[in-house]
Design a protein around this motif. Sequence first.
Motif: not given
Lengths: 160, 771
Positions: B548-553, B558-563, B577-585
């Motif tokens: 489930v984790r893999a699917k969520a990531l 896609d949503l966060l535009q990051a690998p 990980k490099d921006n914990p306070d940045g965009p999140s979902v």
Amino acid sequence: MTEKTDITLTVNGRDFAVTVEPRRTLADTIRDDCGQTGTHIGCEHGVCGACTVLLDGEPVRSCLMFAVQAEGREIRTVEGLAADGALSPLQQAFIDNHALQCGFCTPGFLMLATGVLERDPDIGEDELREVLSSNLCRCTGYQNIVKAVKSAAATMKAGR
Amino acid sequence: MSDRAMGRIGESVTRLEDPPLVTGRGRFAGDINLAHQLHMRLLRSPVAHGRIKTVDVEAARAMPGVYAVWTFDDIRDVPPIDFREGRIEKYEPFRQYILARDRVRYVGEPVAAVFAADPYAAEDAADAILAEFEELPAITDGADAPGAFDDAGHRTEADIVTQGYGDVEKAFAKAAHVIEREFVVGRHSGVPLETRGAIGHYDAAHDVLELHGAAKVPHRNREALARMFGRPLNAVHLFESHVGGGFGVRGELYPEDVLVCAAALRFGRPVKWIEDRMEHLLATNHSRQQRHRIRAAVDADGRLLAIDDTFFHDQGAYIRTHGARVITMTCGILPGPYKVADYRATGHFRLTNKTPAATYRSPGRFESTFVRERLMDAIADELGIGRLELRRRNAVGPEDMPYALPLVVLGDDVEYDNGDYVGLLDKALDHVGWDALQADLQRRRAAGEAVGAGVAMFVEKSGLGPSDGAKVTVDPSGAVELITGGASIGQGFETCMAQICADALGVDYRKVRVVHGQTNRIEFGIGAHASRATVMTGSATNEAALLVRAKALDVASDLLQAPADTLDIQDGVVFRKDNPDGPSVGLGEIATQLLPTRKTLGGREPGLMAEGWFHSDHQTYPFGCHIAVVKVDRETGHVGVERYVIAYDIGRAVNPMLVEGQISGGFAQGLGGALYEEFVYDERGQPQSVTFADYLLPTAREVPDIELLLREDAPSPRNPLGIKGAGEAGVTGVGAAIASAIDDALQMPGAVTQLPVTPQRLKVLLDGARD
Ligand code: FES
Ligand code: FES
């Protein structure tokens, strides 16, 4: 044996009008007629203490009493311990100290300990163990039950 | 991110189970009531062995409120209760019918069943049944000569079970010393505080037979019930609710479970049965009772050349669902932590006129550990080698791992996975301050006190495979549901599974709702027995949550535009990980994106969910040792436990607080079996232990606080989390350690040969020594 009587039981401050045979135990009546199934039955012969309730403040074995004997007296059960959704210090201490596993003995221990601490908030460790040895638990080995009651006693004292 | 406890693996967080249980809102079998239910009450045999002459139910049938009364004739079409593992032809004649046919074979055997509108009426009617029996001689000791089991020529020795390897006779011929002893383990049982209960219900609208009050192995019992009633598997469902302790005895398929189902099917009304305590002590599985005649061949240095054990397993009146499990286990695990060059165990599987026996927490291990450790003490004493030194010389070492033996437990070849047994012993000795303790005990003994210490080592087993699965689903609100085929018998299963799931997925464990014991929610399940749940179901949960984790990531990337590999999940929120306070979902949002109706699916399977499986070829073998310090009162024969240390290597603890709870609870049960608990029968097979006044469970007065040395030095290589089971470690060594300590206290080497060491037995020992 089937002649029934009408009685009113006061459980946790609420009146329950029930019709029971004279031989019907208080435990069965609380559970099946008043619907308060938190009080448990583990032996029906007065040894395990799972059925412990407070009767006018005193811990009693509800399996050893008839319902008709409890009429007009104030019965307290585990369902009445939490006030407005807030757990009593003992209930909280049982959770915090992992004093229950299956939880079947828990209502009996909670009522026993509530009765004891209300009567004697400063009870010493040896005496406490002695009192708690009147109920049985098959899961915990008791050490966390003793710990929980001691910690609740301390909390209650701090809050006095 | 907040730093409050998320319930990761290794954190002692409080239990998810507790809030309803401390407020009286639990739902145990007795609390379940279905509309229009009938109550069942059984008439049980008052004789240990006899032919049924008459069972006259007319008067009972006519009593007010009575709906029906059944005897064997009414259930002729129901086959006897089968073995959990399927057919075992040679034991088939010894299976129990749900109501006695022609003969009764133990006091408490169900003879007739009354169904009435009210439990009091049912009990009155059962009392009104007139049953007559022609009493036959009873066999009350498994070591007595076998007799006739039935009129078809079957004998009461159902089998002789053997395991072993090497040339035992040759080893004995060349041995420097041969030490031979007889040891006896008494009959005791799990005795959970909640008695059994079963509610059968036939849902005619859907043609489904339901059994409520199930426990331990709902899926296996579902298969058995489906077979017995000739129904498809999907037309039978079992439901576990709160369970007031299991310990191996609750949740097996018993006559009463089948009776309520049969009656519900036939009457079209729910049928409820709640066992009373006296019935429980007569009718629920007993356990443990064995008499061992064991001999060891050792060389001049005390090294074990061979062990040859012949034992008598007192099975009671019938072979129940476990078949030969306990006796086979005893043979397979007896060598324990020691290297035994040649080995032979011969178990006589004997039926007696007592309550049928099966597993009770640490089956075969409590017994064999007592026998083996007593034997080790005897060898040490006879050769004048220290009891500890002898153990060191013979222990399997870390360099021997993995250590395979040509033995079988639970159908699995024995192969100890890892561990340093002597290393753990040393840590335990260190913890108690062994040398100082010895000096102190000596001083006290010199002053007239009977005080002493004893040690027992053991190997446990846990995590029986081969496979278990789990399903994890995150819903659009972010709530997580974990569906398992496990069972909860009060051991904290929900919390442990929630922690494993939370850890793998990255959520707060309080967000995880754990489903167990519901056969209509998941196709397969191993339930909760043999300390399997944490290892097997836990590993499957881990697999499912990682998927489930893999699917969520994947969606989040896609949503966060990051690998995906630059993302992490904490407290249900995905972030970089490099921006914990940045965009999140949040996981709930991701679940929403995965709804079948969403365009965002992008070729993925709908739903933020996955099913995970874990497969295992071998069990894992946790190990430990117990150290007891006791004081004997020479006048009363009372044994008081002053200190008790348990050292146990669990591999990895999911929740140390819960492990400690399991171990303290297990210890209390072990102590009961070592000193107090025993089902006693008279020579006619009449049980003498039918109330809590005769069958003595330890109370807060008898059970001391234990000192637990919980180690995680040897994580299991057999599962990704490194976990081993904890359910039985508290029990296994207690009989052995206490016995050894009593010997030491009395300064009578080898004095204790039988459990429990009741005050009466101890008095006999002391009086014998005085003469
Ligand atoms: S049920 Fe009342 S004391 Fe056991
Ligand atoms: S918690 Fe199970 S009996 Fe006490």
